[in-house]
Design a protein around this motif. Sequence first.
Motif, PDB file in Angstrom:
ATOM      1  N   ASN A  92       0.687  -1.420   0.016  1.00  0.00           N
ATOM      2  CA  ASN A  92      -0.068  -0.095   0.016  1.00  0.00           C
ATOM      3  C   ASN A  92       0.878   1.184   0.133  1.00  0.00           C
ATOM      4  OD1 ASN A  92       0.911   0.678   2.772  1.00  0.00           O
ATOM      5  ND2 ASN A  92      -0.679  -0.515   3.498  1.00  0.00           N
ATOM      6  N   ASN A  93       0.292   2.284   0.282  1.00  0.00           N
ATOM      7  CA  ASN A  93       1.012   3.563   0.094  1.00  0.00           C
ATOM      8  C   ASN A  93       2.263   3.707   1.100  1.00  0.00           C
ATOM      9  OD1 ASN A  93      -0.504   4.444  -2.011  1.00  0.00           O
ATOM     10  ND2 ASN A  93      -1.764   5.525  -0.874  1.00  0.00           N
ATOM     11  N   SER A  94       1.930   2.841   2.425  1.00  0.00           N
ATOM     12  CA  SER A  94       3.046   2.943   3.279  1.00  0.00           C
ATOM     13  C   SER A  94       3.992   1.986   3.435  1.00  0.00           C
ATOM     14  CB  SER A  94       2.065   3.125   4.812  1.00  0.00           C
ATOM     15  OG  SER A  94       1.483   1.747   4.915  1.00  0.00           O
ATOM     16  N   GLY A  95       3.903   1.156   2.488  1.00  0.00           N
ATOM     17  CA  GLY A  95       4.953   0.017   2.817  1.00  0.00           C
ATOM     18  C   GLY A  95       4.526  -1.158   1.587  1.00  0.00           C
ATOM     19  N   ARG A  96       5.692  -2.273   1.839  1.00  0.00           N
ATOM     20  CA  ARG A  96       5.457  -3.334   0.943  1.00  0.00           C
ATOM     21  C   ARG A  96       5.778  -4.634   1.756  1.00  0.00           C
ATOM     22  NH1 ARG A  96       8.925  -0.623  -4.023  1.00  0.00           N
ATOM     23  NH2 ARG A  96       7.345   1.340  -4.475  1.00  0.00           N
ATOM     24  N   HIS A  97       5.455  -5.833   1.166  1.00  0.00           N
ATOM     25  CA  HIS A  97       5.522  -6.977   1.765  1.00  0.00           C
ATOM     26  C   HIS A  97       4.654  -6.746   3.192  1.00  0.00           C
ATOM     27  CE1 HIS A  97       8.022  -8.483  -1.056  1.00  0.00           C
ATOM     28  NE2 HIS A  97       8.879  -7.714  -0.934  1.00  0.00           N
ATOM     29  N   LEU A  98       3.478  -6.620   3.068  1.00  0.00           N
ATOM     30  CA  LEU A  98       2.488  -6.282   4.221  1.00  0.00           C
ATOM     31  C   LEU A  98       1.565  -7.642   4.237  1.00  0.00           C
ATOM     32  CD1 LEU A  98       1.422  -2.711   3.367  1.00  0.00           C
ATOM     33  CD2 LEU A  98       2.736  -3.372   5.609  1.00  0.00           C
ATOM     34  N   PRO A  99       1.169  -7.930   5.442  1.00  0.00           N
ATOM     35  CA  PRO A  99       0.197  -8.982   5.633  1.00  0.00           C
ATOM     36  C   PRO A  99      -0.866  -8.861   4.569  1.00  0.00           C
ATOM     37  CG  PRO A  99       0.745  -8.142   7.845  1.00  0.00           C
ATOM     38  CD  PRO A  99       1.369  -7.035   6.763  1.00  0.00           C
ATOM     39  N   VAL A 100      -1.702  -9.785   4.475  1.00  0.00           N
ATOM     40  CA  VAL A 100      -2.608  -9.908   3.222  1.00  0.00           C
ATOM     41  C   VAL A 100      -4.111 -10.111   3.850  1.00  0.00           C
ATOM     42  CG1 VAL A 100      -1.075 -10.908   1.629  1.00  0.00           C
ATOM     43  CG2 VAL A 100      -2.251 -12.347   3.040  1.00  0.00           C
ATOM     44  N   SER A 101      -4.386 -10.406   5.034  1.00  0.00           N
ATOM     45  CA  SER A 101      -5.855 -10.657   5.277  1.00  0.00           C
ATOM     46  C   SER A 101      -6.469  -9.543   4.993  1.00  0.00           C
ATOM     47  CB  SER A 101      -5.717 -10.855   6.970  1.00  0.00           C
ATOM     48  OG  SER A 101      -4.958 -12.094   7.355  1.00  0.00           O
ATOM     49  N   GLY A 102      -7.783  -9.579   4.436  1.00  0.00           N
ATOM     50  CA  GLY A 102      -8.643  -8.985   4.181  1.00  0.00           C
ATOM     51  C   GLY A 102      -8.356  -7.740   2.706  1.00  0.00           C
ATOM     52  N   ASP A 103      -7.304  -7.831   2.230  1.00  0.00           N
ATOM     53  CA  ASP A 103      -6.757  -7.248   0.978  1.00  0.00           C
ATOM     54  C   ASP A 103      -7.746  -7.840  -0.337  1.00  0.00           C
ATOM     55  OD1 ASP A 103      -5.398  -6.607  -1.612  1.00  0.00           O
ATOM     56  OD2 ASP A 103      -4.020  -5.460  -0.075  1.00  0.00           O
ATOM     57  N   VAL A 104      -8.487  -7.113  -0.815  1.00  0.00           N
ATOM     58  CA  VAL A 104      -9.464  -7.352  -1.987  1.00  0.00           C
ATOM     59  C   VAL A 104      -8.436  -8.038  -2.954  1.00  0.00           C
ATOM     60  CG1 VAL A 104     -11.193  -6.702  -3.442  1.00  0.00           C
ATOM     61  CG2 VAL A 104     -11.183  -5.898  -1.134  1.00  0.00           C
ATOM     62  N   ARG A 105      -7.477  -7.303  -3.208  1.00  0.00           N
ATOM     63  CA  ARG A 105      -6.593  -7.684  -4.677  1.00  0.00           C
ATOM     64  C   ARG A 105      -5.937  -9.163  -4.236  1.00  0.00           C
ATOM     65  NH1 ARG A 105      -2.798  -2.864  -4.248  1.00  0.00           N
ATOM     66  NH2 ARG A 105      -2.899  -3.573  -2.161  1.00  0.00           N
ATOM     67  N   ILE A 106      -5.629  -9.388  -2.904  1.00  0.00           N
ATOM     68  CA  ILE A 106      -5.186 -10.852  -2.622  1.00  0.00           C
ATOM     69  C   ILE A 106      -6.233 -11.762  -2.513  1.00  0.00           C
ATOM     70  CG2 ILE A 106      -3.919 -12.057  -0.809  1.00  0.00           C
ATOM     71  CD1 ILE A 106      -2.043 -10.244  -2.565  1.00  0.00           C
ATOM     72  N   SER A 107      -7.436 -11.436  -1.998  1.00  0.00           N
ATOM     73  CA  SER A 107      -8.574 -12.252  -2.031  1.00  0.00           C
ATOM     74  C   SER A 107      -8.995 -12.726  -3.665  1.00  0.00           C
ATOM     75  CB  SER A 107      -9.751 -11.654  -1.519  1.00  0.00           C
ATOM     76  OG  SER A 107      -9.590 -11.351  -0.113  1.00  0.00           O
ATOM     77  N   ASN A 108      -8.843 -11.649  -4.253  1.00  0.00           N
ATOM     78  CA  ASN A 108      -8.998 -11.898  -6.003  1.00  0.00           C
ATOM     79  C   ASN A 108      -8.058 -13.001  -6.138  1.00  0.00           C
ATOM     80  OD1 ASN A 108     -11.423 -10.310  -5.750  1.00  0.00           O
ATOM     81  ND2 ASN A 108     -10.109  -8.563  -6.779  1.00  0.00           N
ATOM     82  N   PHE A 109      -6.869 -12.987  -5.947  1.00  0.00           N
ATOM     83  CA  PHE A 109      -5.776 -13.657  -6.582  1.00  0.00           C
ATOM     84  C   PHE A 109      -5.908 -14.972  -6.055  1.00  0.00           C
ATOM     85  CE2 PHE A 109      -1.517 -15.409  -5.036  1.00  0.00           C
ATOM     86  CZ  PHE A 109      -1.092 -15.681  -6.432  1.00  0.00           C
ATOM     87  N   LEU A 110      -6.371 -15.185  -4.753  1.00  0.00           N
ATOM     88  CA  LEU A 110      -6.358 -16.419  -4.054  1.00  0.00           C
ATOM     89  C   LEU A 110      -7.632 -17.394  -4.662  1.00  0.00           C
ATOM     90  CD1 LEU A 110      -5.249 -15.701  -0.395  1.00  0.00           C
ATOM     91  CD2 LEU A 110      -4.053 -16.860  -1.883  1.00  0.00           C
ATOM     92  N   GLU A 111      -8.743 -16.476  -4.965  1.00  0.00           N
ATOM     93  CA  GLU A 111      -9.721 -17.327  -5.449  1.00  0.00           C
ATOM     94  C   GLU A 111      -9.374 -17.668  -7.055  1.00  0.00           C
ATOM     95  OE1 GLU A 111     -13.017 -14.649  -5.570  1.00  0.00           O
ATOM     96  OE2 GLU A 111     -13.410 -14.604  -3.345  1.00  0.00           O
ATOM     97  N   LYS A 112      -8.664 -17.077  -7.754  1.00  0.00           N
ATOM     98  CA  LYS A 112      -8.157 -17.450  -9.055  1.00  0.00           C
ATOM     99  C   LYS A 112      -7.369 -18.420  -9.025  1.00  0.00           C
ATOM    100  CE  LYS A 112      -6.743 -15.208 -13.410  1.00  0.00           C
ATOM    101  NZ  LYS A 112      -6.601 -14.146 -14.107  1.00  0.00           N
TER     102      LYS A 112
END
Length: 273
Positions: A209-229
Amino acid sequence: MPKYSVSSMFFHEFRVDEIFKYAWDAGCTSVEFWLETPDFWLNGMDTDKLLRIMENFPGLLPVTMHAPVLDLNPCSINPFVVEASVRSTVLALKTAEKCKAEIITIHPGRRTAKRPAGKRDYKRFENYINIIKEESEHLKVKVCIENMEQKVNSLFYQPEMVHKLLNEEEWLYFTLDTAHALVSGEERLNKFIDLNFDRIANIHLSTVNNSGRHLPVSGDVRISNFLEKISGFGYDGHITLEIEDLNFPDKLSAEEKKEIISGEINYVSSFFR
């Protein structure tokens, strides 16, 4: 069913035996062991000791490994840096094979100057990958190239370039780093999956996100979409939580780190049940 893993560098300040115990306590089913994990890297790189520790945690086997990348660059214009980088990767290959690791991840390097990579830089990469191919020819461990985040001097941050490389090097596999891809947007992450899914053996899972990289993924919509795919595609390789502990406001205790990893695994695994 995927193997749920954590990078040993998330627990970098602890002894190797503690790292494996904490990963097991958190619910991991594997560990990605970085050779640069300080307790190993700075204390003689005792592979026999590492093997004894690993054998105490059969539920975390087989592990994956990550070749050294800190201070190194196989595409450097400095031949001494190239030599050190190649020797470090070859050592990592031999260590991974001795430890019966399933996968070892390598980085492609970068142009030394902060300018776009050109033909000479890709030629240096070609020299590097040819050496790794020869060194790994009779090994069982899978070698994975990792996509980099887009920077002015990066190599292999584009899905199409990774696809071309994997087509040319049929022996090579792919570690997809979601944070590196998401720096350029969710569309790029999707493109990596669409072009290279059949070669993905490991996923470095985190977000940005705007404040950092390699952050936890829980609840991130983009990661949810990725995991579903990838779940829909039938992914059953390694999923490695690659979280940067410096992104948290306070220094984390071992218990806090275990709690974070446990929560992340519960979230990720919910997409594969």
